[in-house]
Scaffold this motif. Structure first.
Motif, PDB file in Angstrom:
ATOM      1  N   ILE A 138       7.820   0.337 -10.131  1.00 33.15           N
ATOM      2  CA  ILE A 138       6.461   0.782 -10.413  1.00 33.15           C
ATOM      3  C   ILE A 138       5.944   0.021 -11.627  1.00 33.15           C
ATOM      4  N   HIS A 139       4.714  -0.448 -11.544  1.00 34.01           N
ATOM      5  CA  HIS A 139       4.101  -1.178 -12.649  1.00 34.01           C
ATOM      6  C   HIS A 139       4.115  -0.312 -13.910  1.00 34.01           C
ATOM      7  N   PRO A 140       4.374  -0.891 -15.083  1.00 32.61           N
ATOM      8  CA  PRO A 140       4.473  -0.089 -16.303  1.00 32.61           C
ATOM      9  C   PRO A 140       3.255   0.775 -16.608  1.00 32.61           C
ATOM     10  N   ILE A 141       2.043   0.291 -16.277  1.00 33.21           N
ATOM     11  CA  ILE A 141       0.849   1.065 -16.655  1.00 33.21           C
ATOM     12  C   ILE A 141      -0.119   1.300 -15.505  1.00 33.21           C
ATOM     13  N   GLN A 142       0.132   0.714 -14.347  1.00 39.17           N
ATOM     14  CA  GLN A 142      -0.730   0.934 -13.185  1.00 39.17           C
ATOM     15  C   GLN A 142       0.050   1.707 -12.122  1.00 39.17           C
ATOM     16  N   ASN A 143      -0.643   2.572 -11.381  1.00 43.11           N
ATOM     17  CA  ASN A 143       0.019   3.414 -10.383  1.00 43.11           C
ATOM     18  C   ASN A 143       0.151   2.690  -9.051  1.00 43.11           C
ATOM     19  N   ARG A 144       1.080   1.722  -9.046  1.00 45.30           N
ATOM     20  CA  ARG A 144       1.341   0.916  -7.854  1.00 45.30           C
ATOM     21  C   ARG A 144       2.667   0.199  -8.022  1.00 45.30           C
TER      22      ARG A 144
ATOM     23  N   ARG B 138       0.842  -1.198   0.000  1.00 49.35           N
ATOM     24  CA  ARG B 138       0.000   0.000   0.000  1.00 49.35           C
ATOM     25  C   ARG B 138       0.876   1.247   0.000  1.00 49.35           C
ATOM     26  N   LEU B 139       0.471   2.236  -0.786  1.00 54.83           N
ATOM     27  CA  LEU B 139       1.193   3.499  -0.853  1.00 54.83           C
ATOM     28  C   LEU B 139       0.446   4.585  -0.095  1.00 54.83           C
ATOM     29  N   GLY B 140       1.209   5.508   0.509  1.00 52.07           N
ATOM     30  CA  GLY B 140       0.600   6.675   1.116  1.00 52.07           C
ATOM     31  C   GLY B 140       0.078   7.636   0.053  1.00 52.07           C
ATOM     32  N   LYS B 141      -0.738   8.591   0.457  1.00 48.02           N
ATOM     33  CA  LYS B 141      -1.359   9.504  -0.506  1.00 48.02           C
ATOM     34  C   LYS B 141      -0.331  10.293  -1.298  1.00 48.02           C
ATOM     35  N   ILE B 142       0.764  10.710  -0.656  1.00 49.85           N
ATOM     36  CA  ILE B 142       1.763  11.505  -1.354  1.00 49.85           C
ATOM     37  C   ILE B 142       2.438  10.685  -2.453  1.00 49.85           C
ATOM     38  N   ASN B 143       2.703   9.393  -2.186  1.00 44.49           N
ATOM     39  CA  ASN B 143       3.304   8.549  -3.214  1.00 44.49           C
ATOM     40  C   ASN B 143       2.323   8.252  -4.341  1.00 44.49           C
ATOM     41  N   GLN B 144       1.056   8.076  -3.993  1.00 45.37           N
ATOM     42  CA  GLN B 144       0.060   7.869  -5.038  1.00 45.37           C
ATOM     43  C   GLN B 144      -0.003   9.080  -5.968  1.00 45.37           C
ATOM     44  N   GLU B 145       0.146  10.256  -5.403  1.00 45.69           N
ATOM     45  CA  GLU B 145       0.133  11.475  -6.220  1.00 45.69           C
ATOM     46  C   GLU B 145       1.391  11.566  -7.098  1.00 45.69           C
ATOM     47  N   ARG B 146       2.537  11.208  -6.543  1.00 48.74           N
ATOM     48  CA  ARG B 146       3.794  11.251  -7.305  1.00 48.74           C
ATOM     49  C   ARG B 146       3.737  10.346  -8.533  1.00 48.74           C
ATOM     50  N   LEU B 147       3.155   9.157  -8.361  1.00 50.39           N
ATOM     51  CA  LEU B 147       3.148   8.187  -9.456  1.00 50.39           C
ATOM     52  C   LEU B 147       2.368   8.681 -10.672  1.00 50.39           C
ATOM     53  N   LYS B 148       1.421   9.571 -10.470  1.00 51.12           N
ATOM     54  CA  LYS B 148       0.618  10.071 -11.590  1.00 51.12           C
ATOM     55  C   LYS B 148       1.460  10.806 -12.628  1.00 51.12           C
ATOM     56  N   TYR B 149       2.623  11.296 -12.226  1.00 49.80           N
ATOM     57  CA  TYR B 149       3.457  12.106 -13.105  1.00 49.80           C
ATOM     58  C   TYR B 149       4.558  11.303 -13.800  1.00 49.80           C
TER      59      TYR B 149
ATOM     60  N   ARG C 200       9.646   3.839 -13.378  1.00 54.65           N
ATOM     61  CA  ARG C 200       8.571   3.059 -13.997  1.00 54.65           C
ATOM     62  C   ARG C 200       9.135   2.475 -15.289  1.00 54.65           C
ATOM     63  N   PRO C 201       9.500   1.191 -15.285  1.00 55.99           N
ATOM     64  CA  PRO C 201      10.101   0.613 -16.493  1.00 55.99           C
ATOM     65  C   PRO C 201       9.104   0.554 -17.641  1.00 55.99           C
ATOM     66  N   LYS C 202       9.647   0.541 -18.832  1.00 53.14           N
ATOM     67  CA  LYS C 202       8.813   0.300 -20.006  1.00 53.14           C
ATOM     68  C   LYS C 202       8.433  -1.174 -20.065  1.00 53.14           C
ATOM     69  N   LYS C 203       7.335  -1.463 -20.754  1.00 52.89           N
ATOM     70  CA  LYS C 203       6.921  -2.854 -20.915  1.00 52.89           C
ATOM     71  C   LYS C 203       8.024  -3.694 -21.552  1.00 52.89           C
ATOM     72  N   THR C 204       8.780  -3.074 -22.439  1.00 48.43           N
ATOM     73  CA  THR C 204       9.790  -3.807 -23.200  1.00 48.43           C
ATOM     74  C   THR C 204      11.140  -3.887 -22.496  1.00 48.43           C
ATOM     75  N   ASP C 205      11.233  -3.332 -21.278  1.00 53.15           N
ATOM     76  CA  ASP C 205      12.477  -3.366 -20.517  1.00 53.15           C
ATOM     77  C   ASP C 205      12.644  -4.697 -19.792  1.00 53.15           C
TER      78      ASP C 205
ATOM     79  N   TRP D 198      11.998   9.625 -10.846  1.00 53.06           N
ATOM     80  CA  TRP D 198      11.768  10.749  -9.942  1.00 53.06           C
ATOM     81  C   TRP D 198      11.915  12.098 -10.631  1.00 53.06           C
ATOM     82  N   ARG D 199      12.649  12.140 -11.727  1.00 53.87           N
ATOM     83  CA  ARG D 199      12.850  13.404 -12.434  1.00 53.87           C
ATOM     84  C   ARG D 199      11.558  13.953 -13.026  1.00 53.87           C
ATOM     85  N   ASN D 200      10.558  13.077 -13.203  1.00 49.25           N
ATOM     86  CA  ASN D 200       9.279  13.511 -13.763  1.00 49.25           C
ATOM     87  C   ASN D 200       8.310  14.026 -12.712  1.00 49.25           C
TER      88      ASN D 200
END
Length: 371
Positions: free
Chosen positions: A308-314, A242-253, A286-291, A260-262
């Motif tokens: 971080i999952h390639p397409i899900q925020n977790r 489980r992620l805290g709210k601040i990490n959930q917000e970070r992953l959106k970017y 967040r690795p690419k699917k092809t990585d 982290w640069r994003n």
């Protein structure tokens, strides 16, 4: 049927690969009871011995397993690596954990297995400017294993979907040459990537803690997925930290291939606001699917690696981490989520172990014990 005993067995990644190659797993040994529960639940007929390996020398394993010296085909194991890791700044022979090698070799001397397979981290190569490795090999020769070599194996060359390096010592006392197992992937275009490994697993809400078996998202799309699933129609242990709210917000970017640069500056952890843009390349990755995945450690902590999952925020789930280590979906891990991640991260990838086992197997039909 050829036989193997797995010391420092953990959950049994080495044993899993050897069993798939046709070996009978007789026993495992570890200091953690939870690891032992996982081990016996996944290796039918195998015994688990709880305690430090020092308790099982002086012929104890021979008596417990009703073996004669020289009867066992393979003794495998990976003595805990922390004493030799590049992340341990005080690593070296002064660390008491380094004595585990000595205990391991005393058991080798008792059992006199035909083959010895010993795994460790690459940090061991730099200790004493490489002299430690040579002393270990000489110690193995001194107890009758004239053929001994060490190799740095890259797990991705053996169909494991991650970048993982391990030093493996291989030795025998049956007059067989020792060589590096042939890679099963001839080039990077044959590597198993992240999506090849986990693309059929169902989406999951970041806060999901459900440990029930759930349906796969689709039919298997790759040979790897087909192998991992076997004849199963449901998958278990597909749960994520489980992620805290601040990490959930970070992953959106963070896009695929991002890090982290994003993340907007005002959302960065305090310490990372002072970091150079060239530092910490894997953090909040967040690795690419092809990585290929980065090395699976004992927790998929997004603050420390590209988990971080390639397409899900977790973060990766337990089952996704197990897939990336090449554990089949039938393999069930005991304990809490934290303990399950530790077992997965500490393991030798079963596909790498399978390559080692199949490399050794043909020699056992033509054994000739050295005088």
């Amino acid at each position: 049927m050829p036989t193997v005993v797995d010391l420092f067995c953990g959950a049994g990644g080495l044993s899993c690969g050897f069993e798939r190659a046709g070996f009978a797993v007789l026993a495992g040994c570890d200091v953690d009871r939870t690891f032992g529960e996982t081990f016996v639940n996944n290796h039918d007929g195998a015994r688990f011995f709880h305690g430090p390996v020092s308790q099982f020398r002086d012929g104890v394993l021979l008596r417990e397993l009703d073996l004669r010296p020289g009867e066992l085909d393979v003794l495998a194991g990976g003595p805990p690596c922390q004493a030799y890791s590049v992340y341990n700044h005080s690593r070296g022979m002064a660390d008491p954990r380094s004595r585990l090698f000595e205990d391991y070799l005393r058991i080798v001397k008792d059992l006199k297995p035909k083959w010895l397979v010993m795994e460790n981290v690459t940090g061991i190569l730099s200790i004493e400017k490489g002299q430690l490795v040579e002393r270990i090999k000489q110690a193995i020769r001194d107890i009758g294993y004239r053929q001994v070599e060490h190799f740095v194996l890259k797990a991705e060359k053996y169909g494991v979907p991650q970048e993982r390096r391990r030093v493996v010592f291989i030795a025998n006392r049956i007059n067989q040459p020792v060589s590096e197992p042939a890679p099963t992937c001839r080039g990077a275009d044959e590597f198993v990537n992240i999506w090849d490994a986990i693309g059929d697993l169902p989406p999951m809400h970041p806060d999901s803690r459900v440990d029930e078996a759930v349906p796969y998202a689709c039919e298997p799309m790759t040979e790897f997925q087909l192998e991992m699933r076997g004849n199963r129609t449901l998958v278990r242990s597909h749960k994520s930290p489980r992620l805290g709210k601040i990490n959930q917000e970070r992953l959106k970017y963070i896009p695929e291939g991002g890090s982290w640069r994003n993340i907007p500056f005002d959302l960065l952890p305090a310490g990372m606001k002072k970091a150079k843009r060239s530092d910490h390349t894997k953090r909040y990755g967040r690795p690419k699917k092809t990585d290929l995945s980065c090395t699976i450690l004992t927790k998929c902590d997004i603050h420390w690696g590209a988990y971080i999952h390639p397409i899900q925020n977790r973060p990766f789930s337990v089952r996704e981490a197990a897939r990336i280590q090449s554990f089949p979906d039938s393999f069930v891990f005991s304990g809490s989520m934290t303990e399950q991640f530790v077992q997965i991260g500490n393991a030798v990838p079963p596909r790498l172990a399978f390559a080692l086992a199949t490399h050794i197997l043909p020699t056992l039909a033509t054994e000739s014990i050295a005088a």
